[in-house]
Design an enzyme around this catalytic site. Structure first.
Site, PDB file in Angstrom:
ATOM      1  N   HIS A  43       3.969 -10.959   2.112  1.00  0.00           N
ATOM      2  CA  HIS A  43       2.799 -11.175   1.250  1.00  0.00           C
ATOM      3  C   HIS A  43       3.119 -12.035   0.034  1.00  0.00           C
ATOM      4  O   HIS A  43       2.283 -12.201  -0.847  1.00  0.00           O
ATOM      5  CB  HIS A  43       2.216  -9.823   0.815  1.00  0.00           C
ATOM      6  CG  HIS A  43       1.779  -8.995   1.976  1.00  0.00           C
ATOM      7  ND1 HIS A  43       1.594  -7.629   1.899  1.00  0.00           N
ATOM      8  CD2 HIS A  43       1.485  -9.330   3.264  1.00  0.00           C
ATOM      9  CE1 HIS A  43       1.214  -7.168   3.086  1.00  0.00           C
ATOM     10  NE2 HIS A  43       1.156  -8.170   3.922  1.00  0.00           N
ATOM     11  N   ASN A  87       8.005   8.584   3.154  1.00  0.00           N
ATOM     12  CA  ASN A  87       6.779   8.350   2.401  1.00  0.00           C
ATOM     13  C   ASN A  87       6.191   9.675   1.941  1.00  0.00           C
ATOM     14  O   ASN A  87       6.317  10.695   2.624  1.00  0.00           O
ATOM     15  CB  ASN A  87       5.746   7.599   3.247  1.00  0.00           C
ATOM     16  CG  ASN A  87       4.727   6.876   2.396  1.00  0.00           C
ATOM     17  OD1 ASN A  87       5.076   6.122   1.497  1.00  0.00           O
ATOM     18  ND2 ASN A  87       3.455   7.104   2.661  1.00  0.00           N
TER      19      ASN A  87
END
Length: 351
Positions: A133, A238
């Site tokens: 990105h 996570n």
């Protein structure tokens, strides 16, 4: 520049599932799972790490979809508060641990969705890193496609002109092409060279470790499954649920730095303290033969010996000490001269 770079992006409705509750394993469970992860790293031949915003929260950079994430607060009509800028943020323990694991040949490639530049500034080799990105500190020439790591944050986003000129030497003088930032907006296409390289490493890997990502943005979110499809194992670290939890061979709920600290202790690897930004162009380690790179590119890669790579790294470190240097050094990506942004657009997949 504020770490709320998302404020500069175009409006976009579907930002995924935000504000999910955080889940934390008990300390003794984290210890046990971290030891299992250390053993997987020891016994694996090729390891790819996938990183998301969760690796940078300890640096003061907020995530996006956590309980206090940027987009979670945005949906609630609130404005996030920031205590750090991109220029001020320093690499976390996890960033530094990944650098040391790569130095020792324990991991081989990172696929990151982060734009904060902390992987590069921590010293992770540029040729073993895909920033799908973009990066707030890198700019690319629109004419010759050379890429530069800067000592300052780009003033623009969305692949726009930054006002800098290319310093690449060409026959008859400098290129003087216009530099653009590398930050993608919602509808921008991913850089084909980095996506393709990620694809090759993920297919060759026998262990994929995801750290701090909710795995909602595709195609990045689905890259760990390439490793799984080819018989490898998938580990997810996570605090929130991800859409690939059921496919994980090991799922650890906890903070990235806490877990990686245990892992490094189990591996008996000391993580150096952070002192200053260091940019490394190339890894000192050979690309594993199992990674199916283009033959011509592999011959070119082999012709660059470790001494030359280290010399290049020293140049970067020297340049970064100079306070007035704007163009630190051209990075040597393997396909920088053939950039072609034609791959799939960034999309969101809900869990």
């Amino acid at each position: 520049m504020s770490v709320n770079y998302s404020a500069g992006l175009s409006p976009y409705e579907n930002k995924g599932k935000c504000g999910q509750p955080e889940i934390k394993d008990l300390p003794e469970v984290v210890e046990e799972k971290a030891e299992e992860l250390a053993n997987l790293i020891k016994t694996s031949n090729l390891v790819v790490v996938h990183t998301g915003a969760g690796v940078s929260t300890a640096a003061g950079i907020p995530d996006f979809r956590g309980p206090n994430g940027v987009w979670t607060l945005e949906k609630a009509g609130k404005s996030p508060q920031f205590d750090v800028t991109f220029d001020q943020a320093i690499p976390t323990f996890t960033h530094r641990a990944l650098v040391e694991l790569e130095r020792q040949g324990k991991i081989h490639f990172i696929v990151s969705q982060n734009v904060d530049g902390l992987h590069i500034r921590s010293g992770f080799p540029r040729d073993r890193l895909a920033e799908l990105h973009g990066n707030m500190f890198t700019q690319r020439c629109t004419r010759c496609h050379k890429e530069y790591v800067m000592d300052h944050v780009s003033p623009t986003m969305g692949l726009k002109q930054t006002g800098e000129k290319c310093a690449e030497q060409k026959t008859g003088g400098r290129c003087r092409g216009v530099l653009c930032d590398t930050i993608l907006d919602w509808e921008d296409s991913l850089p084909t060279d980095q996506l393709n390289l990620s694809d090759k490493f993920c297919k060759a890997a026998d262990l994929a470790i995801t750290i701090g990502s909710s795995l909602q943005i595709v195609p990045a979110a689905n890259l760990p499954l390439l490793t799984k499809k080819n018989g490898g194992k998938v580990v997810i670290i996570n605090l929130q649920q991800t859409k690939h939890d059921k496919k994980a061979d090991l799922l650890i709920r906890g903070y990235a730095d806490d877990i990686m600290s245990i892992v490094m202790n189990k591996l008996n690897i000391v993580v150096p303290s952070y002192t200053k930004p260091v940019v490394r162009l190339c890894s000192d380690n050979k690309i594993p033969d199992s990674v199916n790179l283009d033959t011509r590119k592999r011959r070119k890669r082999k012709s660059t010996d470790i001494k030359k790579k280290n010399e290049a790294s020293e140049i970067i470190q020297t340049d970064i000490k100079e306070p007035n240097v704007k163009l630190l050094k051209e990075t040597e990506t393997e396909t920088a001269n053939k950039l072609n942004l034609t791959s799939s657009n960034v999309k969101i997949e809900n869990i």
